[in-house]
Enzyme design. Structure first.
Site, PDB file in Angstrom:
ATOM      1  N   TYR A  56       4.497  37.096 135.602  1.00 26.13           N
ATOM      2  CA  TYR A  56       5.052  37.832 136.743  1.00 26.13           C
ATOM      3  C   TYR A  56       3.954  38.023 137.774  1.00 26.13           C
ATOM      4  CZ  TYR A  56       9.836  39.393 136.185  1.00 26.13           C
ATOM      5  OH  TYR A  56      11.194  39.436 136.150  1.00 26.13           O
ATOM      6  N   GLU A  58       4.682  39.671 141.171  1.00 27.26           N
ATOM      7  CA  GLU A  58       5.272  40.318 142.350  1.00 27.26           C
ATOM      8  C   GLU A  58       4.180  40.790 143.291  1.00 27.26           C
ATOM      9  OE1 GLU A  58       8.063  43.369 141.297  1.00 27.26           O
ATOM     10  OE2 GLU A  58       9.357  41.931 140.265  1.00 27.26           O
ATOM     11  N   THR A 229      12.139  22.958 152.499  1.00 29.67           N
ATOM     12  CA  THR A 229      12.074  22.881 151.048  1.00 29.67           C
ATOM     13  C   THR A 229      10.933  21.925 150.694  1.00 29.67           C
ATOM     14  OG1 THR A 229      13.826  21.224 151.151  1.00 29.67           O
ATOM     15  CG2 THR A 229      14.463  23.453 150.531  1.00 29.67           C
ATOM     16  N   ARG A 238      11.298  22.017 143.363  1.00 25.60           N
ATOM     17  CA  ARG A 238      12.420  22.640 144.082  1.00 25.60           C
ATOM     18  C   ARG A 238      11.989  24.031 144.512  1.00 25.60           C
ATOM     19  NH1 ARG A 238      16.373  19.073 143.124  1.00 25.60           N
ATOM     20  NH2 ARG A 238      17.691  20.200 144.573  1.00 25.60           N
TER      21      ARG A 238
END
Ligand code: DSN
Length: 420
Positions: A56, A58, A229, A238
């Protein structure tokens, strides 16, 4: 992918393993001609399947909400710095999970719900997130949708200017998913300036061609925002990127996180960094050049056989073929027929299409993936010949079988990177 990991998957989840093997065969023995697809680098596959998926992260480098960020910060810093260098822009956010959230983050970060955005209609080449009425963005913002000129399928810049003056958008958006021509960024900048709007380009389809220096860079024309993208002509994972001038940096970062998303996918961010490193190598310029040469070769070969192309040709990596007019077949049937010879294209609405989206009048064809495999002009001519033969003889299954075997023979000479 490590063999030991594949063996584990085979032993513990044989159904998923079998599907992976099937897809691997499909990619090896067929040719991907959907303009938004590509074969990514083995190094990117390595990062995507890596232990960065465990983490993680964040927040942003140096300002995270969890500990243990030494290496995540390093890869995100690298990805951001490389993005700025490749696209000559002031700020880069590499966290959007894909194309739709990337565009949503821009609208939500810079505008208020109900504000007007001027963008291309989906049926003329825009994207769902460019305000299609079925999309959440289409409901949240007041999209005014311009269309292409009915006489030749190109953008009518005078008409876009007229619409801008009439509707006073806060943001003017160009960049498309099904428009085979280049964009006049100066004209769009003049339109936006006339009404005091922000300029944004969704370069998802052709960012690799901008990175490779064969199409104009919107930032050289004073654009404010570019989204892209990473998995189309850039050949990456992706994911989405928002690139912008420094004046928008804070608002964009806040909009991506915490506004729209939680933890970024750090395995993907590592893949973006690798992709942008590759885009800085001289070979990438050759690749981008060949994508264009291949598309033009295909267009010339189709036109020489009297096939009808939307706008009459291409300036970029894609062609839109009017299959109804050329072969008396709708795009769904054409797509399925080409599937039988292992050439993958997608059915496509054409401007002012009288047919419905799932049975439209055309198909879209693109060269980024075939070019990644090393195919050049002569191969493009073969592909066009095979497509025309097949579409002219929809019931001749013996012919289709023989062409399929020729396609497979060609494929064996051009391995897909990352598939052994
Ligand atoms: N779905 C993509 C395309 O095929 O063009 C755009 O996001």
């Amino acid at each position: 992918m490590q063999q030991s990991h594949l063996d584990l998957l085979k032993a513990n989840d044989p159904e998923i393993h079998a599907a992976l093997e099937g897809e691997s065969r499909r990619q090896r023995l067929g040719i991907e001609l959907i303009p938004s697809e590509n074969y990514t680098y083995p190094e990117v596959l390595c990062t995507l399947g890596s232990i960065f998926t465990n983490k993680y992260a964040e927040g942003y480098p140096g300002r995270r909400y969890y500990g243990g960020q030494t290496y995540t910060d390093r890869i995100e810093d690298l990805a951001r710095e490389r993005a700025k260098a490749v696209f000559r822009c002031e700020h880069a956010n590499v966290q959007p999970l894909s194309g739709s959230p990337m565009n949503q983050a821009v609208y939500l970060g810079l505008l208020e719900p109900g504000d007007t955005i001027l963008a291309m209609d989906l049926s003329h080449g825009g994207h769902l997130t460019h305000g299609a009425p079925v999309s959440h963005m289409g409901k949240l913002f007041n999209f005014v949708r311009y269309t292409t000129d009915p006489t030749d399928g190109s953008i009518d810049y005078d008409e876009v200017m007229r619409l801008a003056k009439e509707t006073q958008p806060k943001l003017v958006l160009c960049g498309y998913t099904s428009y085979p021509r280049d964009i006049d960024y100066d004209a769009f900048k003049a339109i936006a300036d006339a009404v005091g709007a922000i300029t944004m380009v969704d370069a998802s389809h052709f960012a690799g061609l901008v990175a490779g220096g064969v199409l104009e860079n919107p930032f050289d024309h004073g654009f404010d925002i570019m989204t892209t993208t990473a998995h189309k002509s850039l050949r990456g994972p992706r994911a989405g990127l928002v690139l912008c001038k420094e004046q928008f940096a804070k608002a964009i970062d806040k909009s991506v996180f915490p506004g729209l998303q939680g933890g970024p996918h750090m395995n993907t961010v590592a893949g973006i960094a690798v992709t942008l490193g590759k885009a800085m190598e001289p070979e990438f310029k050759d690749y981008a050049k060949q994508v264009l040469v291949n598309a033009r070769t295909m267009a010339d070969a189709f036109l020489a056989e009297g096939v009808s192309l939307v706008t009459g040709g291409t300036d970029n990596h894609m062609l839109v073929v009017n299959t109804e007019e050329s072969f008396g077949l709708d795009g769904k049937v054409a797509e399925e027929l080409l599937d039988t010879i292992s050439l993958t294209v997608n059915k496509q609405i054409i401007p002012d299409d009288p047919n419905p989206p799932l049975k439209p009048s055309g198909i879209r064809i693109g060269t980024p993936a075939a070019t990644t495999r090393g195919m050049t002009e002569d191969h493009m001519k073969h592909l066009v010949h095979w497509m025309i033969q097949t579409l002219k003889a929809p019931s001749n299954t013996a012919l289709h079988a023989s062409i399929k075997s020729e396609v497979e023979t060609l494929c064996r000479d051009f391995p897909v990177p990352g598939i052994s």
